[in-house]
Design an enzyme around this catalytic site. Structure first.
Site, PDB file in Angstrom:
ATOM      1  CB  SER A 195     -35.950   6.320 -15.638  1.00  0.00           C
ATOM      2  OG  SER A 195     -37.284   6.198 -15.751  1.00  0.00           O
ATOM      3  N   GLY A 196     -36.899   8.661 -17.832  1.00  0.00           N
ATOM      4  CA  GLY A 196     -37.596  10.149 -17.945  1.00  0.00           C
ATOM      5  C   GLY A 196     -36.828  11.175 -18.823  1.00  0.00           C
ATOM      6  CB  THR A 225     -40.860   5.510 -24.191  1.00  0.00           C
ATOM      7  OG1 THR A 225     -40.079   4.587 -23.370  1.00  0.00           O
ATOM      8  CG2 THR A 225     -42.005   4.959 -24.828  1.00  0.00           C
ATOM      9  CG  ASN A 271     -40.529   8.321 -17.182  1.00  0.00           C
ATOM     10  OD1 ASN A 271     -41.669   9.048 -17.157  1.00  0.00           O
ATOM     11  ND2 ASN A 271     -40.073   7.759 -18.105  1.00  0.00           N
ATOM     12  CB  SER A 303     -39.932   4.335 -15.966  1.00  0.00           C
ATOM     13  OG  SER A 303     -38.798   3.838 -16.028  1.00  0.00           O
ATOM     14  CB  SER A 304     -39.223   1.694 -20.968  1.00  0.00           C
ATOM     15  OG  SER A 304     -40.039   2.447 -21.919  1.00  0.00           O
ATOM     16  N   GLY A 315     -30.548   3.963 -20.107  1.00  0.00           N
ATOM     17  CA  GLY A 315     -29.366   4.637 -19.826  1.00  0.00           C
ATOM     18  C   GLY A 315     -28.321   4.349 -18.712  1.00  0.00           C
ATOM     19  CD  GLU A 360     -31.419   2.502 -14.170  1.00  0.00           C
ATOM     20  OE1 GLU A 360     -32.632   2.817 -14.950  1.00  0.00           O
ATOM     21  OE2 GLU A 360     -31.311   1.825 -13.231  1.00  0.00           O
TER      22      GLU A 360
END
Length: 1069
Positions: free
Chosen positions: A149-150, A154, A199, A202-203, A430, A432
């Site tokens: 994330s970040g 995206t 993020n 974040s998605s 990704g 985590e």
């Protein structure tokens, strides 16, 4: 050197010099310079700058097994704002946290249709390579984007979509599809993205998008599949995090009428589902502006107004559900304490309020065919409420994705979807690893294990296929096969998911701890599984009793089993489903199918659903040619230019980049087609320079032998040369760097000599031609001037002779000249002021025009004069104009008053009694002047003050208000034609408040009467009399004032009872 030698030298160097990389140190740094003229710079030109900015392909790292060397190469490039680097065909992307201006339309054109390695690494290169492979090979492609994330996943997917939207062929329908593809992003981000600690955007779901292309290569449709939406975020957020963006966008950006209809307030703090993270506002997010973007995007995608309204009703209902509060009865049963929320929910969801209220506090149990309603306690009721919120939001999100898919679907019957080419775009979470890892991290990391397995298989497969195509012996590659971990998670009956499902389904008191115990019994002996119970003493210190550890390809991760069973079950009570199935909201009726109520089959668990969807995703990806983008976050603070080595090492490990590099370098580090290799390096060998006329393979063989390549350093395939070690390539590149300087010097000297000789000859020939041409031009011009001069003199003389005759061809030139001369003279001697009456004498033909010009000039000067008058002077002149209209040539002392300026008042503030000022209050006084009043009977003189107000004239004696004359009752004003200051105010007899006409005398009679006339609007009511003035003393009685000329002013009562006024005459008439 003659021209033939120069030509030979140019032909020798032509092929090499066209590669402008000879004159640049680094492709990345000069790409902007060469982009303007379309010159393509080969990737290898960056090798000469490798010590400063690193290599742009990690495959060329000499110490490719060193993680330190890998990260140092990232650091060098990141420092130079080079955020993209290759590992073979894999793109590694660093998030710069700033705008680098490398995503313009010009950059897109630079990468369009260019070979993958001809330009510096870029996301556009990956997108274009996938597109060209799809067009030329007619094989579906996919781009896999991963990272934590970040890291910029995206944004990377957006750049790919933007690239296709700009560079692909377009038509009216295609443009609509492009717009919908691009506008699907803000909608999905609003409903599926949230602010997290790592993020701000974040998605919180995985996304796979298929873009369909027709035979022309134009995008004609698309399809989106979503994975594992983080529904738990709807009801709970960690500190510093937010719920999904759409809630805040609706509250901040929604119109007042919309919020009033939805029962919402413009304050996120009022909603329980939005306050748990204690982060309602974020500086980098503009919720109000994002709301406008989402509303516009929904319209472009094709949502109707009714669908948008029902969608917003659902979003608002989730917020109201979060505000439903419970109380507890003595029996332990829960009851709802917030009836207002139930009313809002019933209206927004389109359900019966009583049914909903009962469903939120009771659970329906079916036993032996009978339905029983069991009351819930407060904790159970709160869980049921949260489960309903998650179910509503999760299913609505799925509906939203399906709705977008409907709008993206290509509906032309003539289009054969089987022949359509597809590029897939996978934007997925990704690997985590958090301080506390739960069910979501377990699923995410399982997904990454599958993707890593797929990546290794496809990479090795493509490597092996290339070797076989080139006739190179395939050397088996040693790598870690993570299939053992995938089997540990997904194997039937014995995998972790199967055990989790079994524990969720079995009767009895199943719990997260019993699940952990069953794992220990079933897979406790697995090499990649560990728990606190099975660990040694040292490991137990860092593991909790409620945790199990999986040793993934990227490292060890501890998972806390708390919540595993509840999240996996993801169950919703039957009566809540029944309530939702009865909804009148059309979206909810599609989300909650009535067939669920009659279906006896237990729904699949969340883990099984995810495993099945992941299996389908693997099938999709295996059927396509993959491209990879690995995104890395340089720091947690989102700061530009900051390189956190510890964080980056962590991501390099969890993204498996070192493993990717090791597999790619297991064989040969560098491979190029013969023509490319020979074209670049042929200048290093006399036999191949300047041109090689034989077979390409023979030319490359001759070249590498001259360079001293050892047999173990390279292999020659059918169409490519394979170089095993980067140092071999670097040595060749360094030799080329030295060689190209001598080539450039030789070429420059020859070219300069040739170009200067050629330039001199051309200049000499040009000078001769210009001289001859210019002499002719000068002679023609001179003759022409003489002819024109003679004609002018002839016409002027003839015009003078016929000057007094009517206009004719003989005199028209002369008359025009006379007119022109007069106008020019007039221009030089125009009057400067209004008082200047001078004007040049015009010729006879211009008398009428001259008079018109004189009038226009005077009007213009008057206009300019008036324009420059300030407001105060304008007011003064307006009063003087009124005085002139009334008194000019009528009043003897008027001429003496003209040069004297009228004043605003003749009495200061201290001259007026304070009591009187208090009595007048806030009424504004327009003018005040001292006067002498003469009694009607006896004509006794008394000192008074005349005050002009807005609506009346007031006569006062010190602090006493003696008489108030309304302007409406003022019939007229009489004044003599002599120089005295006497005047009479005539009032109506019907006004009982008035005692009769008022006889006054004032030193400033012109000024005073002008002010009275303006205030009372009586300009036409002032009578200037000669001889005498009659006035009313009382009702039915008259008085007379006689005026005579004399040497001095005398005012007295005459014997006949009249008031006699003698005044000197100041002006003779």
């Amino acid at each position: 050197m003659d021209l033939s030698n120069i030509g030979n030298l140019m032909r020798k160097t032509q092929a090499s010099i066209v590669e402008k990389g000879y004159f640049f140190k680094n492709t990345d740094l000069v790409i902007a310079a060469v982009g303007s003229d379309g010159i393509r710079v080969m990737m290898e030109s960056a090798l000469t700058a490798r010590d400063r900015v690193g290599v742009q392909d990690f495959v060329l790292l000499e110490n490719y097994t060193s993680e330190v060397a890998f990260i140092e190469n990232l650091r060098k490039r990141f420092k130079e704002n080079l955020i993209y680097t290759y590992i073979g065909s894999v793109l590694v992307s660093m998030n710069p946290y700033k705008d680098l201006e490398i995503y313009t339309k010009q950059h897109m054109e630079r990468y369009r249709g260019v070979n993958f390695y001809e330009v510096s690494p870029h996301i556009y290169a990956v997108a274009d390579n996938a597109y060209r492979s799809m067009r030329t090979e007619r094989r579906d492609q996919c781009i896999l984007i991963s990272g934590e994330s970040g890291a910029g996943k995206t944004e990377a997917s957006k750049k790919v979509l933007q690239y296709y939207a700009i560079t692909c062929p377009a038509s009216e329908h295609v443009q609509t599809v492009k717009d919908r593809l691009l506008q699907s992003n803000p909608v999905l981000e609003a409903f599926g993205n949230a602010k997290t600690l790592r993020n701000d955007n974040s998605s919180r779901f995985g996304k796979y998008m298929d873009i369909q292309f027709d035979f022309k290569g134009a995008p004609v449709g698309g399809h989106i599949i979503n994975y594992l939406l983080e529904k738990s975020r709807v009801v709970h957020q960690s500190h510093g995090e937010r719920n999904f963006h759409i809630f805040y966008q609706l509250i901040e950006g929604g119109e007042e009428d919309l919020l009033r209809r939805l029962g919402l307030e413009k304050n996120p703090q009022q909603y329980q589902y939005l306050v748990k993270g204690n982060c309602p506002k974020v500086s980098s997010i503009n919720d109000r502006n994002d709301w406008k973007i989402v509303r516009k995007a929904l319209s472009i995608i094709g949502f109707t107004d009714d669908e948008v309204e029902e969608l917003l009703n659902i979003i608002a209902s989730v917020l109201h559900l979060g505000n439903v509060q419970y109380g507890g009865e003595d029996s332990g049963s829960a009851y709802i304490t917030t009836e207002t929320q139930i009313k809002y929910l019933a209206r927004l969801l389109g359900v019966d309020g009583t049914v909903l209220k009962e469903a939120l506090t009771h659970k329906k149990i079916i036993a032996k065919g009978e339905e029983l309603m069991s009351p819930l306690n407060q904790e159970q009721a709160a869980s049921a409420r949260d489960a309903l919120s998650k179910a509503i939001y999760g299913r609505t999100f799925t509906w939203l994705v399906n709705k977008i898919n409907d709008s993206l679907a290509f509906k032309d019957d003539s289009f054969n979807s089987k022949n359509a080419s597809v590029i897939g775009l996978l934007d997925i979470y990704g690997f985590e690893v958090f301080q506390n890892n739960s069910f979501e991290q377990f699923c995410i990391n399982y997904c990454n294990e599958k993707l890593q397995q797929l990546f290794i298989e496809l990479t090795l497969k493509s490597e092996q296929e290339e070797y076989e195509a080139e006739g190179i012996t395939w050397e088996p590659v040693q790598y870690f096969n993570n299939k053992i971990i995938c089997d540990l998670v997904e194997e039937k009956f014995k995998g972790i998911i199967s055990i989790l499902d079994e524990e969720c389904l079995r009767p009895g008191d199943a719990s997260d701890i019993t699940f952990l115990e069953k794992l220990e019994d079933t897979v406790g002996g697995h090499a990649h599984f560990l728990t606190h119970k099975l660990a040694d003493g040292k490991t137990r210190k860092v593991m909790g009793r409620e945790e199990f550890r999986l040793i993934h390809y990227a490292g060890e991760v501890n998972y806390n089993v708390n919540g595993f069973l509840d999240k996996n079950n993801d169950l919703l009570f039957r009566n809540l489903k029944e309530a939702m199935c009865m909804s009148e909201n059309k979206i909810l009726t599609q989300c909650f199918d009535r067939e669920e109520l009659t279906d006896k089959k237990r729904p699949e668990t969340a883990a099984t659903q995810f495993k099945n969807s992941l299996a389908k995703l693997m099938e999709i990806l295996m059927s396509k040619e993959p491209s990879y983008v690995r995104c890395i976050k340089p720091n947690d603070a989102k700061q530009a230019g900051r390189f956190d080595e510890v964080l980056i090492r962590h991501q390099v490990k969890y993204l498996g980049l070192m493993e990717n590099l090791r597999v790619r370098r297991a064989g040969f580090a560098y491979r190029r087609r013969y023509e490319t290799f020979l074209q670049r390096y042929k200048s290093l060998c006399p036999d191949t320079w300047p041109n090689w006329d034989g077979r390409l393979v023979d030319g490359v063989s001759t070249l590498v032998k001259h360079l001293g390549y050892k047999p173990e350093e390279y292999k020659l395939g059918r169409t490519k040369i394979f170089i095993r070690f980067p140092k071999t390539l670097f040595a060749t590149e360094d030799a080329l760097e030295v060689r190209k300087h001598s080539l450039a010097t030789q070429l420059q000297s020859s070219w300069k000599g040739y170009s200067q000789k050629t330039k001199y000859r051309k200049m000499r020939q040009s000078a001769i031609k210009i001289q001859a041409w210019w002499r002719g031009i000068l002679a023609c011009r001179k003759a022409k001037r003489r002819r024109e001069a003679a004609n002018t003199i002839r016409r002027f003389i003839k015009g003078f002779i016929y000057r007094h005759q009517p206009r004719c061809p003989e005199n028209e030139y002369f008359l025009d000249y006379v007119r022109y001369s007069f106008l020019m003279k007039l221009h030089r001697s125009l009057p400067k002021t209004v008082l200047d009456k001078s004007w040049p004498t015009p010729p006879p033909a211009l008398v009428e025009a001259s008079e018109q010009l004189r009038k226009l000039c005077m009007q213009n000067m008057v206009w300019k004069y008036c324009k420059n008058i300030n407001p105060e002077w304008k007011h003064q002149l307006e009063q003087k104009m009124v005085a002139s209209e009334i008194f000019k040539d009528k009043k003897d002392n008027y001429p003496q008053s003209v040069p004297k300026l009228f004043v605003d008042t003749r009495l200061n503030g201290e001259d007026i009694n304070p009591k009187l000022q208090q009595a007048l209050g806030n009424e504004k006084m327009k003018y005040a002047v001292p006067v002498t009043k003469y009694d009607r009977n006896g004509y006794k003189a008394r000192n008074r003050q005349l005050l002009l107000m807005a609506n009346s004239a007031i006569i006062v004696e010190e602090g006493k208000l003696k008489q108030c004359i309304d302007y409406s009752s003022l019939k007229g004003i009489s004044v003599s034609s002599l120089s005295d200051g006497m005047f009479v105010l005539h009032v109506t007899c019907e006004d009982n408040k008035q005692k009769g006409d008022v006889v006054l005398q004032c030193e400033h009679v012109i000024e005073t009467l002008t002010k009275v006339a303006i205030c009372a609007d009586k300009m036409n009511s002032i009578n200037i009399n000669q001889g005498s003035i009659k006035f009313n003393v009382a009702q039915g009685k008259e008085g007379i004032i006689d005026f005579t000329s004399g040497s001095e002013l005398l005012i007295a009562k005459a014997k006949n009872g009249h008031l006699s006024v003698t005044a000197p005459r100041l002006n003779s008439r």
